[in-house]
Scaffold this motif. Structure first.
Motif, PDB file in Angstrom:
ATOM      1  N   GLU A  94       0.842  -1.190   0.000  1.00 34.76           N
ATOM      2  CA  GLU A  94       0.000   0.000   0.000  1.00 34.76           C
ATOM      3  C   GLU A  94       0.883   1.248   0.000  1.00 34.76           C
ATOM      4  N   ALA A  95       0.548   2.207  -0.863  1.00 32.83           N
ATOM      5  CA  ALA A  95       1.360   3.417  -0.966  1.00 32.83           C
ATOM      6  C   ALA A  95       1.484   4.134   0.372  1.00 32.83           C
ATOM      7  N   SER A  96       0.420   4.109   1.146  1.00 34.67           N
ATOM      8  CA  SER A  96       0.424   4.805   2.431  1.00 34.67           C
ATOM      9  C   SER A  96       1.329   4.130   3.455  1.00 34.67           C
ATOM     10  N   GLN A  97       1.724   2.879   3.169  1.00 36.81           N
ATOM     11  CA  GLN A  97       2.540   2.119   4.102  1.00 36.81           C
ATOM     12  C   GLN A  97       4.018   2.089   3.735  1.00 36.81           C
ATOM     13  N   SER A  98       4.422   2.827   2.687  1.00 36.24           N
ATOM     14  CA  SER A  98       5.778   2.679   2.157  1.00 36.24           C
ATOM     15  C   SER A  98       6.851   3.087   3.169  1.00 36.24           C
ATOM     16  N   SER A  99       6.642   4.191   3.907  1.00 38.71           N
ATOM     17  CA  SER A  99       7.648   4.623   4.885  1.00 38.71           C
ATOM     18  C   SER A  99       7.788   3.601   6.005  1.00 38.71           C
ATOM     19  N   MET A 100       6.657   3.126   6.516  1.00 39.66           N
ATOM     20  CA  MET A 100       6.691   2.127   7.579  1.00 39.66           C
ATOM     21  C   MET A 100       7.298   0.815   7.075  1.00 39.66           C
ATOM     22  N   THR A 101       6.985   0.436   5.835  1.00 38.17           N
ATOM     23  CA  THR A 101       7.522  -0.797   5.278  1.00 38.17           C
ATOM     24  C   THR A 101       9.028  -0.704   5.107  1.00 38.17           C
ATOM     25  N   LEU A 102       9.534   0.456   4.711  1.00 39.88           N
ATOM     26  CA  LEU A 102      10.978   0.637   4.569  1.00 39.88           C
ATOM     27  C   LEU A 102      11.674   0.413   5.913  1.00 39.88           C
ATOM     28  N   LYS A 103      11.095   0.942   6.976  1.00 37.44           N
ATOM     29  CA  LYS A 103      11.662   0.714   8.306  1.00 37.44           C
ATOM     30  C   LYS A 103      11.634  -0.758   8.657  1.00 37.44           C
ATOM     31  N   THR A 104      10.530  -1.428   8.329  1.00 40.13           N
ATOM     32  CA  THR A 104      10.397  -2.859   8.628  1.00 40.13           C
ATOM     33  C   THR A 104      11.414  -3.676   7.845  1.00 40.13           C
TER      34      THR A 104
END
Length: 376
Positions: free
Chosen positions: A135-145
């Motif tokens: 999800e585009a809205s989750q990209s920053s959080m996913t990068l951290k993960t």
């Protein structure tokens, strides 16, 4: 060594193995040493010189010596934003896990609960593939993960991001700072940032106000040494009881400015059609074949150029190398428009990497394109 022999040893796309990779021994040793000793590396050179080959050759050797090492390569040239970047990196990690151990992919997907995997089969190799969507809205959080996942790994992780200057085109603010903040707390993850646009790469890594300032060590890449390259080519022809004239090779090397991909294309054609290469006519035929094969691609390319850009390209093609495209003599000779118009066209062509600046002047970087333009 590569166990499976290939029909034509002159590979011009991808990396097959060290047997078909010419030299770069010192560069390979330097890059591996940098990575193993925690020195993230910036690799800068013009396109088609062999950055990708060097990276993959270094990764090949690392994996031979460190069986548990994870090596990930991504090319972000086609990415448009942070979401594209994260999705590409996530897919590369998932594919790496799948290639090592199918059972491990389940653990990976559990770790990344928001990932939506798509499994398939590579039609060329028959090997399993996986891609992930985020999800585009989750990209920053996913990068951290992603960095959390890599940091928690007990393995040494080596990541190469090719055409890294593309991140300067992303619409999001702060992507450099975000990456830098995660990288500095991942001691087992080592990076190669490679790029072909020197000025953009310099801005990212050499500017005191940018996050990556003083965080990497630099490496450049020059064309392969002519004598070493000749010995590499000659051995393959002698391997099929043939021969290769040094004079012909020297002419080819100089005509294509030592650009690896262009020379490999010609060598590939010569190996296919000739046993003994000892005449310039054989070289000319091989060059003509490549130009003809690429003609449709070039026809499409010029439709995206302005009249001034195309006119300037034609003029430089006729000269071969132009020291000053805005000189009065050059502009009069080819009936070019105003100097301001030529300056605008020149800057655009350099940005598109259709032109390249040497110390001696401006050239058309794709020599096959230059030869095609001369026919117009």
């Amino acid at each position: 060594m590569v166990k499976k022999k290939i029909k034509n040893p002159f590979v011009y796309q991808g990396y097959v193995g060290p047997e078909y990779f010419c030299d770069r021994a010192e560069e390979t040793e330097e890059l591996i040493s940098n990575l193993r000793n925690g020195r993230n590396t910036v690799l800068i050179s013009p396109r088609r010189i062999g950055k990708t080959g060097l990276i993959k050759n270094s990764f090949w050797h690392i994996k031979q010596q460190e069986k548990d090492a994870i090596c990930i390569y991504i090319d972000i040239f086609a990415t448009k934003n942070q979401h594209d970047f994260v999705e590409l990196l996530g897919t590369a990690i998932a594919q790496n896990v799948l290639s090592r151990e199918k059972k491990a992919i389940k653990h990976l997907l559990e770790f990344f609960g928001s990932w939506r995997p798509v499994f398939g089969v590579d039609p060329m190799t028959g090997t399993p593939t996986v891609s992930v969507s985020i999800e585009a809205s989750q990209s920053s959080m996913t990068l951290k993960t992603i960095f959390d996942y890599l940091s928690q790994s007990k393995r040494q992780v080596y990541v190469a991001i090719d055409e890294f200057q593309q991140i300067t085109c992303y619409p999001e603010d702060g992507i450099e700072a975000l990456l830098r903040s995660y990288i500095q707390f991942a001691p087992n993850v080592h990076f190669v940032f490679s790029g072909s646009k020197r000025h953009l790469m310099a801005q990212i890594f050499n500017s005191p106000e940018r996050p990556f300032y003083l965080s990497t060590i630099g490496m450049g890449l020059q064309p392969l040494h002519q004598e070493i390259y000749y010995d590499f080519a000659r051995r393959f022809f002698e391997g099929k009881n043939g021969s290769f004239s040094q004079d012909v090779f020297q002419t080819m090397y100089q005509r294509f400015y030592g650009v690896t991909r262009s020379i490999q294309l010609i060598l590939n054609r010569l190996y296919e059609t000739e046993k003994h290469v000892n005449k310039m006519a054989q070289l000319d035929e091989a060059v003509h074949h490549v130009v003809t094969r690429n003609a449709m691609q070039y026809e499409v390319l010029v439709t995206f150029l302005s009249d001034n850009q195309l006119t300037l390209l034609k003029a430089i093609a006729k000269e071969g190398c132009v020291e000053s495209p805005m000189s009065t003599s050059f502009m009069r000779k080819y009936d070019l428009p105003t100097s301001s118009s030529i300056k605008t066209a020149l800057d655009t062509l350099l940005e598109k990497e259709l032109l390249y600046r040497l110390e001696s002047g401006y050239i058309i970087y794709d020599t096959f394109f230059e030869l095609w333009l001369k026919q117009l």
